[in-house]
Scaffold this motif. Structure first.
Motif, mmCIF file in Angstrom:
data_model
loop_
_atom_site.group_PDB
_atom_site.id
_atom_site.type_symbol
_atom_site.label_atom_id
_atom_site.label_comp_id
_atom_site.label_asym_id
_atom_site.label_seq_id
_atom_site.Cartn_x
_atom_site.Cartn_y
_atom_site.Cartn_z
ATOM 1 N N PHE A 74 -0.644 7.962 -7.601
ATOM 2 C CA PHE A 74 -0.241 7.049 -6.530
ATOM 3 C C PHE A 74 1.270 7.116 -6.301
ATOM 4 O O PHE A 74 1.743 7.016 -5.165
ATOM 5 C CB PHE A 74 -0.665 5.614 -6.855
ATOM 6 N N VAL A 75 2.044 7.268 -7.381
ATOM 7 C CA VAL A 75 3.498 7.422 -7.234
ATOM 8 C C VAL A 75 3.805 8.717 -6.490
ATOM 9 O O VAL A 75 4.604 8.734 -5.550
ATOM 10 C CB VAL A 75 4.197 7.431 -8.616
ATOM 11 N N LEU A 76 3.146 9.799 -6.911
ATOM 12 C CA LEU A 76 3.365 11.099 -6.266
ATOM 13 C C LEU A 76 2.993 11.025 -4.784
ATOM 14 O O LEU A 76 3.742 11.484 -3.916
ATOM 15 C CB LEU A 76 2.532 12.170 -6.977
ATOM 16 N N GLY A 77 1.838 10.428 -4.488
ATOM 17 C CA GLY A 77 1.397 10.320 -3.096
ATOM 18 C C GLY A 77 2.331 9.460 -2.268
ATOM 19 O O GLY A 77 2.638 9.789 -1.114
ATOM 20 N N SER A 78 2.807 8.358 -2.844
ATOM 21 C CA SER A 78 3.731 7.474 -2.130
ATOM 22 C C SER A 78 5.040 8.189 -1.819
ATOM 23 O O SER A 78 5.578 8.069 -0.709
ATOM 24 C CB SER A 78 4.014 6.222 -2.971
ATOM 25 N N ALA A 79 5.548 8.941 -2.788
ATOM 26 C CA ALA A 79 6.804 9.673 -2.588
ATOM 27 C C ALA A 79 6.635 10.766 -1.538
ATOM 28 O O ALA A 79 7.486 10.944 -0.661
ATOM 29 C CB ALA A 79 7.274 10.275 -3.913
ATOM 30 N N ALA A 80 5.533 11.510 -1.628
ATOM 31 C CA ALA A 80 5.296 12.603 -0.687
ATOM 32 C C ALA A 80 5.124 12.086 0.739
ATOM 33 O O ALA A 80 5.706 12.620 1.688
ATOM 34 C CB ALA A 80 4.061 13.399 -1.113
ATOM 35 N N MET A 81 4.339 11.034 0.902
ATOM 36 C CA MET A 81 4.107 10.477 2.237
ATOM 37 C C MET A 81 5.372 9.838 2.796
ATOM 38 O O MET A 81 5.670 9.951 3.991
ATOM 39 C CB MET A 81 2.966 9.457 2.193
ATOM 40 N N GLY A 82 6.126 9.151 1.928
ATOM 41 C CA GLY A 82 7.374 8.557 2.378
ATOM 42 C C GLY A 82 8.354 9.619 2.857
ATOM 43 O O GLY A 82 8.998 9.471 3.898
ATOM 44 N N ALA A 83 8.453 10.719 2.093
ATOM 45 C CA ALA A 83 9.352 11.808 2.467
ATOM 46 C C ALA A 83 8.886 12.484 3.754
ATOM 47 O O ALA A 83 9.698 12.810 4.628
ATOM 48 C CB ALA A 83 9.425 12.828 1.329
#
Length: 207
Positions: free
Chosen positions: A56-65
């Motif tokens: 979820f952290v990885l997905g949040s960072a990727a989508m935010g970027a």
């Protein structure tokens, strides 16, 4: 580097979790100088300690970027150059120098958008500059997605595993040193060719 202290960032990440990671890196990619990378690393660190979920952290960072990069692109396309020129007047930077930087970025837009995510300052300006130089939207979206996914994977995974054996402060110090070195290399890549070209032109005019 920070408008926010590490303690504040940790508190935000603990309280808001994935939303803090998503919003932090999204705003940074829009061109706002927030410590998005630090927030992502803190998120990965908390995932390593079991407080948050790694994926979820990885997905949040990727989508935010990714989404922030798209926003930054359109900011640059529909007014970014005017803002840059206005800022340049404040710092007494000549427009001809900015045009040279703009040309250099245009020639290396794909590399700048992809690898720029790993370099402070360039990470903030790369998406808006892609819009300024009118990089084709389809090409930008593809490179932006690839860069966002790669950057998020590296930062989150690094914090997740390395954070298990070193302190958060030590991890951030290592990342900061690498980022500063990368920034100097990037600046040299942009500035040195322009400087050499300028000297060559002056030398030619003097003959």
């Amino acid at each position: 580097m920070e408008f926010l202290s590490l303690e504040t960032i940790q508190a935000l990440a603990s309280q808001y979790g994935y939303l803090a990671v998503f919003v932090g890196i999204l705003l940074e990619n829009l061109g706002i100088p927030l410590p998005g990378e630090t927030i992502t690393i803190v998120g990965g660190f908390l995932a390593g300690s079991g407080e948050l979920n790694y994926w979820f952290v990885l997905g949040s960072a990727a989508m935010g970027a990714f989404i922030g990069g798209i926003g930054g692109y359109f900011v640059g396309k529909y007014g970014g150059w005017k803002l840059i020129l206005a800022a340049a007047k404040v710092f007494r930077i000549q427009e001809v120098q900015l045009e040279e930087v703009k040309t250099k970025f245009s020639e290396n837009a794909i590399k700048a958008v992809f690898f720029g995510r790993f370099i402070p300052l360039i990470r903030i300006v790369s998406s808006p500059m892609a819009g300024v130089v009118e990089m084709p939207l389809g090409k930008f979206l593809a490179v932006n997605l690839a860069g966002a996914a790669t950057w998020a994977s590296v930062m989150t995974t690094l914090a997740f595993f390395v954070g298990k054996v070193v302190s958060l402060e030590q991890l951030l110090e290592w990342v900061s040193k690498f980022a500063i070195l990368a920034l100097f290399i990037a600046i040299g890549f942009i500035v040195v060719p322009i400087w050499l070209e300028s000297r060559a032109l002056k030398s030619g005019e003097g003959e």
